[in-house]
Design a protein around this motif. Structure first.
Motif, PDB file in Angstrom:
ATOM      1  N   VAL A   1     125.582  -9.771 -31.903  1.00 12.71           N
ATOM      2  CA  VAL A   1     124.651  -9.059 -31.014  1.00 12.71           C
ATOM      3  C   VAL A   1     123.467  -8.527 -31.804  1.00 12.71           C
ATOM      4  O   VAL A   1     122.322  -8.554 -31.348  1.00 12.71           O
ATOM      5  CB  VAL A   1     125.386  -7.911 -30.280  1.00 12.71           C
ATOM      6  CG1 VAL A   1     124.414  -7.107 -29.434  1.00 12.71           C
ATOM      7  CG2 VAL A   1     126.505  -8.462 -29.413  1.00 12.71           C
ATOM      8  N   PHE A   2     123.730  -8.037 -33.017  1.00 13.77           N
ATOM      9  CA  PHE A   2     122.674  -7.512 -33.878  1.00 13.77           C
ATOM     10  C   PHE A   2     121.626  -8.590 -34.167  1.00 13.77           C
ATOM     11  O   PHE A   2     120.424  -8.357 -34.040  1.00 13.77           O
ATOM     12  CB  PHE A   2     123.295  -6.996 -35.182  1.00 13.77           C
ATOM     13  CG  PHE A   2     122.334  -6.302 -36.097  1.00 13.77           C
ATOM     14  CD1 PHE A   2     122.235  -4.926 -36.097  1.00 13.77           C
ATOM     15  CD2 PHE A   2     121.524  -7.031 -36.972  1.00 13.77           C
ATOM     16  CE1 PHE A   2     121.347  -4.272 -36.951  1.00 13.77           C
ATOM     17  CE2 PHE A   2     120.637  -6.391 -37.817  1.00 13.77           C
ATOM     18  CZ  PHE A   2     120.554  -5.011 -37.803  1.00 13.77           C
TER      19      PHE A   2
ATOM     20  N   PHE B   1     118.799  -1.453 -33.823  1.00 11.00           N
ATOM     21  CA  PHE B   1     119.618  -2.610 -33.482  1.00 11.00           C
ATOM     22  C   PHE B   1     121.107  -2.292 -33.570  1.00 11.00           C
ATOM     23  O   PHE B   1     121.903  -2.781 -32.766  1.00 11.00           O
ATOM     24  CB  PHE B   1     119.275  -3.796 -34.386  1.00 11.00           C
ATOM     25  CG  PHE B   1     117.901  -4.370 -34.140  1.00 11.00           C
ATOM     26  CD1 PHE B   1     117.463  -4.589 -32.856  1.00 11.00           C
ATOM     27  CD2 PHE B   1     117.055  -4.681 -35.201  1.00 11.00           C
ATOM     28  CE1 PHE B   1     116.197  -5.116 -32.621  1.00 11.00           C
ATOM     29  CE2 PHE B   1     115.800  -5.198 -34.974  1.00 11.00           C
ATOM     30  CZ  PHE B   1     115.367  -5.417 -33.681  1.00 11.00           C
ATOM     31  N   SER B   2     121.486  -1.478 -34.550  1.00 15.20           N
ATOM     32  CA  SER B   2     122.902  -1.117 -34.697  1.00 15.20           C
ATOM     33  C   SER B   2     123.395  -0.322 -33.503  1.00 15.20           C
ATOM     34  O   SER B   2     124.452  -0.616 -32.929  1.00 15.20           O
ATOM     35  CB  SER B   2     123.119  -0.308 -35.981  1.00 15.20           C
ATOM     36  OG  SER B   2     122.811  -1.067 -37.121  1.00 15.20           O
TER      37      SER B   2
ATOM     38  N   SER C   1     123.420  -2.510 -30.319  1.00 18.24           N
ATOM     39  CA  SER C   1     124.538  -3.458 -30.399  1.00 18.24           C
ATOM     40  C   SER C   1     125.852  -2.747 -30.091  1.00 18.24           C
ATOM     41  O   SER C   1     126.709  -3.274 -29.358  1.00 18.24           O
ATOM     42  CB  SER C   1     124.593  -4.089 -31.795  1.00 18.24           C
ATOM     43  OG  SER C   1     123.414  -4.768 -32.104  1.00 18.24           O
ATOM     44  N   TYR C   2     126.014  -1.553 -30.644  1.00 15.99           N
ATOM     45  CA  TYR C   2     127.221  -0.761 -30.372  1.00 15.99           C
ATOM     46  C   TYR C   2     127.338  -0.444 -28.879  1.00 15.99           C
ATOM     47  O   TYR C   2     128.416  -0.553 -28.291  1.00 15.99           O
ATOM     48  CB  TYR C   2     127.177   0.534 -31.182  1.00 15.99           C
ATOM     49  CG  TYR C   2     128.189   1.552 -30.748  1.00 15.99           C
ATOM     50  CD1 TYR C   2     129.526   1.443 -31.114  1.00 15.99           C
ATOM     51  CD2 TYR C   2     127.811   2.644 -29.967  1.00 15.99           C
ATOM     52  CE1 TYR C   2     130.464   2.379 -30.708  1.00 15.99           C
ATOM     53  CE2 TYR C   2     128.742   3.588 -29.557  1.00 15.99           C
ATOM     54  CZ  TYR C   2     130.058   3.454 -29.930  1.00 15.99           C
ATOM     55  OH  TYR C   2     130.981   4.382 -29.524  1.00 15.99           O
TER      56      TYR C   2
ATOM     57  N   LEU D   1     129.697  -7.548 -33.291  1.00 15.62           N
ATOM     58  CA  LEU D   1     128.596  -6.625 -33.567  1.00 15.62           C
ATOM     59  C   LEU D   1     127.491  -7.322 -34.352  1.00 15.62           C
ATOM     60  O   LEU D   1     126.303  -7.148 -34.064  1.00 15.62           O
ATOM     61  CB  LEU D   1     129.115  -5.412 -34.347  1.00 15.62           C
ATOM     62  CG  LEU D   1     128.171  -4.222 -34.486  1.00 15.62           C
ATOM     63  CD1 LEU D   1     127.936  -3.569 -33.133  1.00 15.62           C
ATOM     64  CD2 LEU D   1     128.721  -3.197 -35.466  1.00 15.62           C
TER      65      LEU D   1
ATOM     66  N   LEU E   1     119.545  -9.450 -31.071  1.00 12.09           N
ATOM     67  CA  LEU E   1     118.529  -8.446 -30.790  1.00 12.09           C
ATOM     68  C   LEU E   1     117.359  -8.554 -31.750  1.00 12.09           C
ATOM     69  O   LEU E   1     116.198  -8.354 -31.371  1.00 12.09           O
ATOM     70  CB  LEU E   1     119.151  -7.046 -30.872  1.00 12.09           C
ATOM     71  CG  LEU E   1     120.051  -6.625 -29.699  1.00 12.09           C
ATOM     72  CD1 LEU E   1     120.748  -5.312 -30.012  1.00 12.09           C
ATOM     73  CD2 LEU E   1     119.234  -6.492 -28.423  1.00 12.09           C
TER      74      LEU E   1
END
Length: 273
Positions: free
Chosen positions: A110-111, A128-129, A132-133, A107, A114
């Motif tokens: 990916v965060f 972004f959270s 990403s999720y 996570l 992004l």
């Protein structure tokens, strides 16, 4: 260099992140933990990080701070899992702890990716959270689908005392549960689906011993249905008076199926095929 940190914002950001991580772990292990429980675990994790952040570290040797933080994070992660997820046994707890760190690592990766690729002027952390999720959720769902095999999910029709229930079942080659007295295969059904099939009728249940992950031994209540038809990819299987076990635990976190079928249905040479 000084940086201003608002503790309420710090708490909310970690609360969201911890909740998303617990949700992904819950889906991956199919634990069926509710939203309130996951939110409680996320609150515990976020509060623990806030306390660690406020703890003064000046004057403490770096080696003490390092190992102290290591023990603290391990204990906090274990407490998050205990409070936020329904873990039936120690072996599954270890998997959940590993997945917690693994998913947190993914996570975060990916965060950060992004953040570098996209510019968001308003509420960037929230955006972004959640994105990403979503990316990790789709990835894990694809991995689980490949592992279980989408072709293993099939249409099932159960009959009981004039009632008929249609649902989706998973043909699980790992389910080899049998009645130790008769040697018959036992299929597993969610209690909510069983109650729909019974139609308010009182059903006589008898216990059958079983073994499962995280629970070495147990007793599963079973009843005998009138009939069961299973529509597989290449044929249809029919069973008269099959044994059906009832479980209170949800079998699929995403409601993809409500029943786990015995592995004997995968073999053509069994009677009734």
């Amino acid at each position: 260099m000084y940086r201003t940190v608002y503790i309420d914002v710090f708490f909310l950001e970690n609360l969201l992140t911890d909740y998303l991580v617990l949700t992904l772990v819950n889906r991956s292990l199919k634990l069926g933990s509710g939203r309130l429980r996951r939110l409680t675990g996320a609150c515990v994790g976020s509060l623990g990080l806030c306390l660690l952040y406020l703890f003064p570290g000046k004057g403490i040797p770096w080696i003490v701070r390092f190992f102290g933080a290591l023990v603290f994070y391990l204990g906090l992660s274990s407490l998050m899992i205990r409070c936020g997820l329904r873990i039936p046994g120690r072996s599954l707890f270890g998997k959940a702890l590993f997945l917690l760190y693994f998913v947190s690592f993914l996570l975060g990766g990916v965060f950060r990716w992004l953040q570098e690729a996209v510019e968001v002027p308003v509420f960037p952390f929230l955006f972004f959270s959640l994105v990403s999720y979503g990316i990790l959720k789709l990835g894990l769902k694809g991995i689980l689908r490949v592992r279980t095999g989408q072709q293993s999910i099939c249409q099932v029709t159960l009959g009981f005392h004039g009632n008929t229930l249609e649902l989706r079942g998973l043909l699980d080659t790992g389910n080899q549960l049998q009645d130790p007295v008769t040697g018959e295969a036992v299929h597993i059904l969610e209690q909510a689906a069983g109650e729909r099939l019974w139609g308010g009728e009182t059903v006589l249940l008898r216990p059958v011993p079983y073994h499962s992950v995280g629970k070495p031994t147990g007793l599963l209540p079973v009843f005998r249905a009138d009939s069961m038809s299973v529509r597989l990819a290449d044929r249809e299987e029919h069973r008269e008076r099959p044994l059906i076990g009832i479980t209170k635990e949800p079998l699929s976190s995403g409601n993809e199926y409500e029943m786990i079928l015995h592995s004997e249905l995968a073999h053509r040479d069994r009677p009734g095929g």
